[in-house]
Scaffold this motif. Structure first.
Motif, PDB file in Angstrom:
ATOM      1  N   MET A   1      11.698 -36.555  31.507  1.00 22.38           N
ATOM      2  CA  MET A   1      10.718 -37.099  32.435  1.00 22.38           C
ATOM      3  C   MET A   1      10.325 -36.034  33.454  1.00 22.38           C
ATOM      4  N   GLN A   2       9.080 -36.072  33.830  1.00 24.98           N
ATOM      5  CA  GLN A   2       8.585 -35.123  34.834  1.00 24.98           C
ATOM      6  C   GLN A   2       8.744 -35.728  36.222  1.00 24.98           C
ATOM      7  N   CYS A   3       9.304 -34.950  37.125  1.00 23.61           N
ATOM      8  CA  CYS A   3       9.489 -35.399  38.494  1.00 23.61           C
ATOM      9  C   CYS A   3       8.120 -35.613  39.142  1.00 23.61           C
ATOM     10  N   PRO A   4       7.897 -36.783  39.774  1.00 21.18           N
ATOM     11  CA  PRO A   4       6.606 -37.028  40.414  1.00 21.18           C
ATOM     12  C   PRO A   4       6.379 -36.170  41.661  1.00 21.18           C
ATOM     13  N   LYS A   5       7.436 -35.580  42.187  1.00 24.56           N
ATOM     14  CA  LYS A   5       7.304 -34.786  43.408  1.00 24.56           C
ATOM     15  C   LYS A   5       7.076 -33.301  43.103  1.00 24.56           C
ATOM     16  N   CYS A   6       7.977 -32.695  42.315  1.00 24.57           N
ATOM     17  CA  CYS A   6       7.863 -31.247  42.077  1.00 24.57           C
ATOM     18  C   CYS A   6       7.425 -30.906  40.655  1.00 24.57           C
ATOM     19  N   LYS A  12      18.438 -36.009  35.797  1.00 31.63           N
ATOM     20  CA  LYS A  12      19.606 -36.693  35.244  1.00 31.63           C
ATOM     21  C   LYS A  12      19.463 -38.180  35.539  1.00 31.63           C
ATOM     22  N   VAL A  13      20.013 -38.975  34.647  1.00 34.06           N
ATOM     23  CA  VAL A  13      19.990 -40.422  34.806  1.00 34.06           C
ATOM     24  C   VAL A  13      21.168 -40.825  35.675  1.00 34.06           C
ATOM     25  N   ILE A  14      20.869 -41.513  36.768  1.00 32.33           N
ATOM     26  CA  ILE A  14      21.899 -41.957  37.714  1.00 32.33           C
ATOM     27  C   ILE A  14      22.385 -43.363  37.370  1.00 32.33           C
ATOM     28  N   ASP A  15      21.443 -44.230  36.976  1.00 32.21           N
ATOM     29  CA  ASP A  15      21.771 -45.629  36.727  1.00 32.21           C
ATOM     30  C   ASP A  15      20.854 -46.159  35.636  1.00 32.21           C
ATOM     31  N   THR A  16      21.385 -47.015  34.770  1.00 26.29           N
ATOM     32  CA  THR A  16      20.604 -47.661  33.721  1.00 26.29           C
ATOM     33  C   THR A  16      20.858 -49.152  33.789  1.00 26.29           C
ATOM     34  N   ARG A  17      19.776 -49.927  33.783  1.00 28.20           N
ATOM     35  CA  ARG A  17      19.906 -51.383  33.803  1.00 28.20           C
ATOM     36  C   ARG A  17      19.050 -51.992  32.710  1.00 28.20           C
ATOM     37  N   GLY A  22      17.205 -57.570  27.350  1.00 26.01           N
ATOM     38  CA  GLY A  22      17.306 -56.401  26.488  1.00 26.01           C
ATOM     39  C   GLY A  22      15.980 -55.835  26.023  1.00 26.01           C
ATOM     40  N   GLU A  23      14.874 -56.395  26.464  1.00 23.20           N
ATOM     41  CA  GLU A  23      13.559 -55.917  26.035  1.00 23.20           C
ATOM     42  C   GLU A  23      13.104 -54.703  26.827  1.00 23.20           C
ATOM     43  N   THR A  24      13.680 -54.488  27.999  1.00 17.75           N
ATOM     44  CA  THR A  24      13.261 -53.403  28.877  1.00 17.75           C
ATOM     45  C   THR A  24      14.493 -52.729  29.465  1.00 17.75           C
ATOM     46  N   ILE A  25      14.397 -51.422  29.641  1.00 22.31           N
ATOM     47  CA  ILE A  25      15.466 -50.660  30.291  1.00 22.31           C
ATOM     48  C   ILE A  25      14.877 -49.952  31.499  1.00 22.31           C
ATOM     49  N   ARG A  26      15.534 -50.109  32.642  1.00 17.01           N
ATOM     50  CA  ARG A  26      15.124 -49.420  33.869  1.00 17.01           C
ATOM     51  C   ARG A  26      16.141 -48.331  34.152  1.00 17.01           C
ATOM     52  N   ARG A  27      15.648 -47.115  34.326  1.00 11.86           N
ATOM     53  CA  ARG A  27      16.542 -45.991  34.590  1.00 11.86           C
ATOM     54  C   ARG A  27      16.221 -45.393  35.958  1.00 11.86           C
ATOM     55  N   ARG A  28      17.262 -45.172  36.742  1.00 14.47           N
ATOM     56  CA  ARG A  28      17.139 -44.487  38.028  1.00 14.47           C
ATOM     57  C   ARG A  28      17.462 -43.026  37.748  1.00 14.47           C
ATOM     58  N   VAL A  41      10.745 -47.025  33.543  1.00 14.57           N
ATOM     59  CA  VAL A  41      10.946 -48.247  32.789  1.00 14.57           C
ATOM     60  C   VAL A  41      10.580 -47.967  31.344  1.00 14.57           C
ATOM     61  N   GLU A  42      11.464 -48.338  30.437  1.00 19.67           N
ATOM     62  CA  GLU A  42      11.227 -48.149  29.017  1.00 19.67           C
ATOM     63  C   GLU A  42      11.150 -49.509  28.346  1.00 19.67           C
ATOM     64  N   SER A  43      10.166 -49.672  27.483  1.00 19.50           N
ATOM     65  CA  SER A  43      10.068 -50.913  26.720  1.00 19.50           C
ATOM     66  C   SER A  43       9.464 -50.607  25.357  1.00 19.50           C
ATOM     67  N   ILE A  44       9.712 -51.483  24.431  1.00 14.31           N
ATOM     68  CA  ILE A  44       9.174 -51.331  23.079  1.00 14.31           C
ATOM     69  C   ILE A  44       7.729 -51.792  23.081  1.00 14.31           C
ATOM     70  N   ILE A  45       6.865 -50.993  22.484  1.00 19.63           N
ATOM     71  CA  ILE A  45       5.472 -51.379  22.318  1.00 19.63           C
ATOM     72  C   ILE A  45       5.257 -51.616  20.829  1.00 19.63           C
ATOM     73  N   PRO A  46       5.136 -52.871  20.438  1.00 16.05           N
ATOM     74  CA  PRO A  46       4.955 -53.165  19.012  1.00 16.05           C
ATOM     75  C   PRO A  46       3.675 -52.520  18.484  1.00 16.05           C
ATOM     76  N   VAL A  47       3.724 -52.064  17.242  1.00 15.93           N
ATOM     77  CA  VAL A  47       2.570 -51.364  16.681  1.00 15.93           C
ATOM     78  C   VAL A  47       1.524 -52.309  16.095  1.00 15.93           C
ATOM     79  N   ASN A  48       1.867 -53.550  15.880  1.00 10.71           N
ATOM     80  CA  ASN A  48       0.933 -54.457  15.230  1.00 10.71           C
ATOM     81  C   ASN A  48       0.221 -55.401  16.194  1.00 10.71           C
ATOM     82  N   ILE A  49       0.008 -54.952  17.420  1.00  9.64           N
ATOM     83  CA  ILE A  49      -0.715 -55.790  18.378  1.00  9.64           C
ATOM     84  C   ILE A  49      -2.202 -55.722  18.051  1.00  9.64           C
TER      85      ILE A  49
END
Length: 151
Positions: A1-6, A12-17, A22-28, A41-49
């Motif tokens: 991931m690219q830092c939004p500041k610099c 590094k991942v500090i926390d994962t929730r 289970g459809e979405t993962i939030r990473r600090r 935030v990570e989520s699955i994007i179905p290809v057949n929408i």
């Protein structure tokens, strides 16, 4: 991931929730270059929408991000959590994947959003409805609010 500041790509991942059953993962995350902390935030994007058929006849690929942004605008300054918004978007996305047709009119999605917002927050519902239904004056607002209050 690219830092939004610099804009460094080192973090590094500090926390994962896990969210939304289970459809979405939030990473600090923390940037290793400038120590700035940010969330992803990570989520699955179905290809057949289905493709979205707009009112003016254009066809557009479904975008969960665009849907979330529209809902977020309606919920602006309301006490509605990000998790609730994610759940609404996730539920609508799943419903769209289950539809048999290849194209879905945008009004079907608009009605799904309004049904969800009606149960979450009435003010957000009226805000969304005012844009979705193109309210022209206060009478349209009053009419929608009266409809909302009917059993």
């Amino acid at each position: 991931m690219q830092c939004p500041k610099c804009h460094s790509f080192e973090d590094k991942v500090i926390d994962t929730r896990i969210m939304n059953n289970g459809e979405t993962i939030r990473r600090r995350r923390q940037c290793l270059n400038c120590n700035f902390r940010f969330s992803t935030v990570e989520s699955i994007i179905p290809v057949n929408i289905a493709t979205i058929l707009k009112r003016d006849g254009r066809r557009e690929e479904f975008s969960p991000e665009k849907l979330r942004e529209g809902i977020r605008m309606a919920c602006w300054k309301r006490n509605i959590s990000a998790e609730t918004l994610d759940k609404i978007v996730g539920d609508i996305t799943i419903k769209l994947t289950l539809l048999p047709q290849d194209e879905v009119p945008s009004n079907v999605i608009g009605e799904m959003v309004m049904d969800a917002l009606k149960t979450v927050d009435e003010v957000a519902y009226v805000r969304y409805a005012s844009v979705y239904r193109h309210f022209q004056d206060t009478r349209a607002f009053v009419k929608e609010i009266k409809q909302l209050n009917k059993p």
